[in-house]
Write a protein that holds these residues in place. Structure first.
Motif, PDB file in Angstrom:
ATOM      1  N   SER A  80      13.592 -30.410 139.526  1.00  0.00           N
ATOM      2  CA  SER A  80      13.579 -31.863 139.557  1.00  0.00           C
ATOM      3  C   SER A  80      12.840 -32.432 138.352  1.00  0.00           C
ATOM      4  CB  SER A  80      12.928 -32.334 140.861  1.00  0.00           C
ATOM      5  OG  SER A  80      12.860 -33.735 140.909  1.00  0.00           O
ATOM      6  N   LEU A  81      11.724 -31.811 138.004  1.00  0.00           N
ATOM      7  CA  LEU A  81      10.923 -32.258 136.862  1.00  0.00           C
ATOM      8  C   LEU A  81      11.695 -32.081 135.552  1.00  0.00           C
ATOM      9  CD1 LEU A  81       8.176 -33.318 135.939  1.00  0.00           C
ATOM     10  CD2 LEU A  81       7.213 -31.066 136.335  1.00  0.00           C
ATOM     11  N   GLU A  82      12.567 -31.086 135.516  1.00  0.00           N
ATOM     12  CA  GLU A  82      13.377 -30.874 134.307  1.00  0.00           C
ATOM     13  C   GLU A  82      14.589 -31.798 134.257  1.00  0.00           C
ATOM     14  OE1 GLU A  82      14.423 -26.770 133.975  1.00  0.00           O
ATOM     15  OE2 GLU A  82      12.347 -26.106 133.858  1.00  0.00           O
ATOM     16  N   GLY A  83      14.792 -32.602 135.320  1.00  0.00           N
ATOM     17  CA  GLY A  83      15.868 -33.581 135.294  1.00  0.00           C
ATOM     18  C   GLY A  83      17.145 -33.121 135.977  1.00  0.00           C
ATOM     19  N   PHE A  84      17.021 -32.104 136.838  1.00  0.00           N
ATOM     20  CA  PHE A  84      18.191 -31.623 137.579  1.00  0.00           C
ATOM     21  C   PHE A  84      18.094 -32.035 139.040  1.00  0.00           C
ATOM     22  CE2 PHE A  84      17.817 -28.901 133.902  1.00  0.00           C
ATOM     23  CZ  PHE A  84      19.129 -28.727 133.498  1.00  0.00           C
ATOM     24  N   ARG A  85      19.170 -31.787 139.793  1.00  0.00           N
ATOM     25  CA  ARG A  85      19.090 -31.923 141.242  1.00  0.00           C
ATOM     26  C   ARG A  85      17.980 -30.979 141.717  1.00  0.00           C
ATOM     27  NH1 ARG A  85      24.374 -33.845 143.227  1.00  0.00           N
ATOM     28  NH2 ARG A  85      24.198 -32.696 145.166  1.00  0.00           N
ATOM     29  N   VAL A  90      24.514 -37.212 135.282  1.00  0.00           N
ATOM     30  CA  VAL A  90      23.689 -38.320 135.765  1.00  0.00           C
ATOM     31  C   VAL A  90      24.135 -38.745 137.165  1.00  0.00           C
ATOM     32  CG1 VAL A  90      22.996 -40.716 135.339  1.00  0.00           C
ATOM     33  CG2 VAL A  90      23.139 -39.102 133.433  1.00  0.00           C
ATOM     34  N   PHE A  91      25.457 -38.807 137.387  1.00  0.00           N
ATOM     35  CA  PHE A  91      25.953 -39.141 138.724  1.00  0.00           C
ATOM     36  C   PHE A  91      25.490 -38.087 139.734  1.00  0.00           C
ATOM     37  CE2 PHE A  91      29.198 -42.610 138.492  1.00  0.00           C
ATOM     38  CZ  PHE A  91      29.013 -42.941 137.155  1.00  0.00           C
ATOM     39  N   GLY A  92      25.534 -36.829 139.330  1.00  0.00           N
ATOM     40  CA  GLY A  92      25.137 -35.734 140.224  1.00  0.00           C
ATOM     41  C   GLY A  92      23.673 -35.808 140.604  1.00  0.00           C
ATOM     42  N   VAL A  93      22.820 -36.119 139.643  1.00  0.00           N
ATOM     43  CA  VAL A  93      21.392 -36.212 139.934  1.00  0.00           C
ATOM     44  C   VAL A  93      21.116 -37.450 140.792  1.00  0.00           C
ATOM     45  CG1 VAL A  93      19.121 -36.610 138.898  1.00  0.00           C
ATOM     46  CG2 VAL A  93      20.653 -34.890 137.918  1.00  0.00           C
ATOM     47  N   ALA A  94      21.693 -38.587 140.411  1.00  0.00           N
ATOM     48  CA  ALA A  94      21.425 -39.836 141.144  1.00  0.00           C
ATOM     49  C   ALA A  94      21.848 -39.706 142.611  1.00  0.00           C
ATOM     50  CB  ALA A  94      22.143 -41.003 140.482  1.00  0.00           C
ATOM     51  N   SER A  95      22.936 -38.973 142.869  1.00  0.00           N
ATOM     52  CA  SER A  95      23.431 -38.886 144.243  1.00  0.00           C
ATOM     53  C   SER A  95      22.672 -37.853 145.069  1.00  0.00           C
ATOM     54  CB  SER A  95      24.932 -38.559 144.243  1.00  0.00           C
ATOM     55  OG  SER A  95      25.152 -37.291 143.654  1.00  0.00           O
ATOM     56  N   PHE A  96      21.853 -37.026 144.432  1.00  0.00           N
ATOM     57  CA  PHE A  96      21.084 -36.020 145.175  1.00  0.00           C
ATOM     58  C   PHE A  96      19.885 -36.637 145.880  1.00  0.00           C
ATOM     59  CE2 PHE A  96      17.739 -32.780 145.513  1.00  0.00           C
ATOM     60  CZ  PHE A  96      18.422 -31.730 146.095  1.00  0.00           C
ATOM     61  N   GLY A 102      18.263 -53.491 140.891  1.00  0.00           N
ATOM     62  CA  GLY A 102      18.215 -53.463 142.352  1.00  0.00           C
ATOM     63  C   GLY A 102      18.980 -52.300 142.950  1.00  0.00           C
ATOM     64  N   TRP A 103      19.979 -51.829 142.251  1.00  0.00           N
ATOM     65  CA  TRP A 103      20.733 -50.635 142.664  1.00  0.00           C
ATOM     66  C   TRP A 103      21.340 -50.016 141.409  1.00  0.00           C
ATOM     67  CZ3 TRP A 103      26.415 -50.415 143.310  1.00  0.00           C
ATOM     68  CH2 TRP A 103      27.058 -51.572 142.866  1.00  0.00           C
ATOM     69  N   LEU A 104      22.104 -48.937 141.590  1.00  0.00           N
ATOM     70  CA  LEU A 104      22.625 -48.212 140.435  1.00  0.00           C
ATOM     71  C   LEU A 104      24.158 -48.225 140.434  1.00  0.00           C
ATOM     72  CD1 LEU A 104      20.172 -45.161 140.571  1.00  0.00           C
ATOM     73  CD2 LEU A 104      20.078 -47.073 138.962  1.00  0.00           C
ATOM     74  N   PRO A 105      24.756 -49.298 139.947  1.00  0.00           N
ATOM     75  CA  PRO A 105      26.220 -49.338 139.853  1.00  0.00           C
ATOM     76  C   PRO A 105      26.704 -48.350 138.781  1.00  0.00           C
ATOM     77  CG  PRO A 105      25.254 -51.341 138.908  1.00  0.00           C
ATOM     78  CD  PRO A 105      24.124 -50.531 139.448  1.00  0.00           C
ATOM     79  N   PRO A 106      28.003 -47.984 138.815  1.00  0.00           N
ATOM     80  CA  PRO A 106      28.510 -46.959 137.883  1.00  0.00           C
ATOM     81  C   PRO A 106      28.246 -47.280 136.417  1.00  0.00           C
ATOM     82  CG  PRO A 106      30.131 -47.413 139.584  1.00  0.00           C
ATOM     83  CD  PRO A 106      29.019 -48.398 139.792  1.00  0.00           C
ATOM     84  N   ASP A 107      28.350 -48.559 136.031  1.00  0.00           N
ATOM     85  CA  ASP A 107      28.133 -48.850 134.607  1.00  0.00           C
ATOM     86  C   ASP A 107      26.680 -48.631 134.202  1.00  0.00           C
ATOM     87  OD1 ASP A 107      27.494 -51.049 136.185  1.00  0.00           O
ATOM     88  OD2 ASP A 107      27.672 -52.434 134.504  1.00  0.00           O
ATOM     89  N   LEU A 137      25.199 -46.084 131.423  1.00  0.00           N
ATOM     90  CA  LEU A 137      24.187 -46.499 130.447  1.00  0.00           C
ATOM     91  C   LEU A 137      23.054 -45.467 130.395  1.00  0.00           C
ATOM     92  CD1 LEU A 137      22.768 -48.608 128.599  1.00  0.00           C
ATOM     93  CD2 LEU A 137      21.868 -49.675 130.681  1.00  0.00           C
ATOM     94  N   VAL A 138      22.627 -45.001 131.570  1.00  0.00           N
ATOM     95  CA  VAL A 138      21.566 -43.983 131.618  1.00  0.00           C
ATOM     96  C   VAL A 138      22.040 -42.709 130.913  1.00  0.00           C
ATOM     97  CG1 VAL A 138      20.216 -42.495 133.166  1.00  0.00           C
ATOM     98  CG2 VAL A 138      20.484 -44.935 133.693  1.00  0.00           C
TER      99      VAL A 138
END
Lengths: 472, 167
Positions: free
Chosen positions: A209-214, B70-76, B49-54, B58-59
């Motif tokens: 997680s700290l490295e930026g992964f799931r 980024v989508f994979g991490v955000a959804s975890f 306030g939330w994380l829309p796809p755009d 950007l991230v």
């Protein structure tokens, strides 16, 4: 949304009248012998107050006069074991870090505090952030790490603000940075906020997680001490563990051993929750009986209730029945009683509560938090949760208890990381001590007793199939 | 979300100038850009306030990462909102310690008062209600988290007082 509403750092606010987080009355006896001795000193979170109480003197003294190896040796001799749950000897863990070498070394503080029933690190961090910073810096010196991270659970945004402020104070005072306390030792410390995942309390998942992964765990070995953060040697220690270090290095191993037992020296912070009169954090020398903690410190149960079961070390450990309340709270005695000291999260379940309901609650938590990486945990926790839901709702079948036990036996030791074990051990323990109550659910298709059910009925019931935290 | 909606949102988000120094500061803390993904997602969520796809795209651009990463991490992580939430995100801890001292009653009370269930947002966009797992406030349960603030020992009367303060 206004900035004021969105701003982190607004902190916990008591909503009702039963709070225990207020400082005790002046003249009250200390809340513990070591970490909690001065914790309610007003302004302790500020550098000036912390220093007035002798803070950072140990850091300056050790960096000027003790070699890293001497520090590791003292901590080894103190017998300090990890306070986050696994209880691994701290000095030994430090000694696994290779000496010298080209690669950077890292010191990571695990402040994820995600084990249900555990809330000690939050109070330690909020009230004494400099105590942690000093402990982290000393540990970094011992293993010669030049960079450190404090990994906080996502909900601790306001704790991060407090810690960031303390780190900035320490840096400005030359206690962190390029020349720690004038010793020439370089150590930078940063905070890192998680975002909601129990699994990140497991050290290899935390590093992912700290490295930026799931936040998924990694195979051990290699252990983090050899190959951790960014594949570099890394020590991961819990908040409470690190906060013991300044005391040990200031006064020595023999002094530290005045508390606790021969094999479990020192003190432990116990977080007591459930329907007790005075829930909260209590620091006790290891080896004090559970009954003393519950009856003398916590004032027994509320409203004349009686103890049915106590989970002594966070939700991952098997429960103790009321007949074992005299068990001393130390690593060895709790193991002999079939359970673990764990994180010291003591959850008290009273006679009016249903144990099938309670276990379902916990197993549902693990099913929700399983990271999905390995099959025994991902499928097993969900399956066990389904069986417990069936039992609790009156649809239990005759073979369900054996099936539940078989599932737990097959998850234990066969999952990728300890999360699966953490779900299996309470199931085994509840069945071992309270099988009659589970049988009752199968034969009578109803709870023996369930205070919560009456509360729920009065409140209109719970929608079938709804799970806490599940996506809407 | 339909394809048309995704295309409409694509590429439009950008960091407000005031936020850029905070992103730089986050990047400086780590030896590589990828490690800054959680702090940068937090900065984005506090901004929008939330994380829309755009915003997720950007991230990804900011961190020089493939979008699916980024989508994979955000959804975890459960605290990242991939759907809009109300101005006040009410999160009731339901895990054992809080459950033993009345978390279900608290949830039902809030649900009745606001007329919304788990994961739902009130029609005026003020409140989202959610059951969540352990918040590490077990000794002062039931615990209610509102956005980033904790409220503890929350019985029904306390919940009513809290709701009065949330406009």
């Amino acid at each position: 949304m206004s900035d004021a509403e969105r701003r982190p750092g607004s902190g916990p606010r008591p909503g009702g009248e039963r709070g225990t987080s207020e400082p005790p009355a002046p003249g009250a006896s200390p809340r513990g012998p070591l970490l909690f001795k001065d914790i309610d000193t007003p302004g302790l979170a500020e550098l000036e107050t912390y220093r007035r109480q002798g803070g950072y003197a140990t850091l300056a003294g050790v960096l000027a006069g003790k070699s890293p190896d001497e520090c590791i040796q003292i901590v080894k001799e103190s017998g300090l074991r990890g306070r986050g749950g696994a209880g691994f000897p701290t000095g030994l863990k430090w000694s696994f870090v290779p000496k010298g070498g080209e690669r950077p070394k890292y010191l990571v503080c695990n402040a994820d505090e995600s084990e249900p029933g555990t809330f000690k690190d939050r109070e330690l961090l909020v009230k004494n952030p400099h105590g942690l910073i000093e402990g982290v810096a000393l540990a970094a010196w011992a293993v010669q790490a030049n960079t450190g991270y404090v990994y906080l659970r996502g909900e601790f945004a306001y704790v991060q603000a407090i810690l960031d402020r303390a780190i900035a104070e320490a840096r400005a005072a030359g206690l962190l940075g390029g020349n720690v306390a004038g010793s020439g030792f370089r150590f930078d410390l940063h905070t890192h906020l998680g975002a909601g995942a129990y699994i990140c309390g497991e050290e290899t998942a935390l590093l992912s997680s700290l490295e930026g992964f799931r936040g998924q765990p990694r195979l051990k070995p290699p252990f983090p001490a050899v190959e951790g953060l960014y594949r570099c040697p890394t020590v991961v220690n819990n908040v409470e563990t690190l906060m013991n270090v300044p005391h040990i290095l200031a006064h020595g191993a023999a002094w530290y051993r005045q508390w606790g037992t021969e094999k479990s020296p020192g003190t432990k912070v116990f977080s007591v929750s459930g329907p007790v009169a005075r829930p909260g954090n209590y620091e006790l020398p290891l080896g004090v009986p559970l009954r003393v903690l519950l009856e003398e410190r916590c004032g027994g149960l509320r409203d004349g209730r009686k103890v049915k079961a106590v989970i002594p070390g966070g939700s991952s450990v098997p429960p103790l029945p009321a007949s074992l309340l005299d068990t001393p709270l130390d690593f060895e005695s709790l193991n002999a009683a079939g359970t673990f000291l764990g994180s010291g999260g003591v959850i008290v379940i009273d006679e009016g509560s249903c144990l099938v309901d309670s276990l379902w609650n916990l197993v549902r938590f693990y099913a929700h938090e399983s990271c999905g990486k390995c099959t025994p945990c991902r499928e097993g926790t969900y399956w066990m949760s389904q069986i417990l839901e069936r039992l609790e709702r009156g649809g239990g079948r005759s073979g369900d208890l054996d099936l539940l036990a078989d599932l737990a036996d097959n998850i234990l030791g066969r999952s990728f990381c300890p999360l699966g074990d953490a779900a299996a051990m309470p199931v085994q323990g509840f069945l071992r001590h309270f099988r009659d109550e589970f049988e009752h659910h199968v034969t009578h298709r109803a709870c023996l007793v369930n205070r919560r059910r009456e509360e729920l009925a009065a409140a209109g019931g719970r929608r079938v199939g709804e799970r806490a935290g599940a996506p809407a | 979300m339909s394809g048309a909606e995704i295309r409409r949102e694509a590429g439009h988000a950008d960091w407000p100038p005031a936020v850029r120094p905070r992103i730089e500061e986050a990047l400086e803390r780590y030896p590589n850009r990828r490690s800054a993904i959680l702090p940068v997602l937090w900065i984005a969520q506090r901004e929008w306030g939330w994380l829309p796809p755009d915003v997720l795209r950007l991230v990804a651009r900011t961190l020089e990462l493939p979008e699916p990463e980024v989508f994979g991490v955000a959804s975890f992580y459960t605290m990242f909102n991939l759907k809009p939430v109300g101005r006040h995100h009410l999160q009731v801890c339901m895990t054992l310690s809080c459950s033993l001292v009345g978390a279900d009653r608290l949830f039902q009370h809030l649900s009745r008062r606001l007329g919304i269930g788990h994961g739902e947002t009130s029609a005026d966009g003020r409140f989202t209600l959610r059951r969540v797992e352990c918040l590490a406030a077990c000794g002062n349960g039931p615990c209610l988290q509102v956005n980033e603030a904790y409220y503890e020992n929350v019985d029904e009367a306390a919940a009513d007082r809290i709701l009065e303060t949330l406009r």
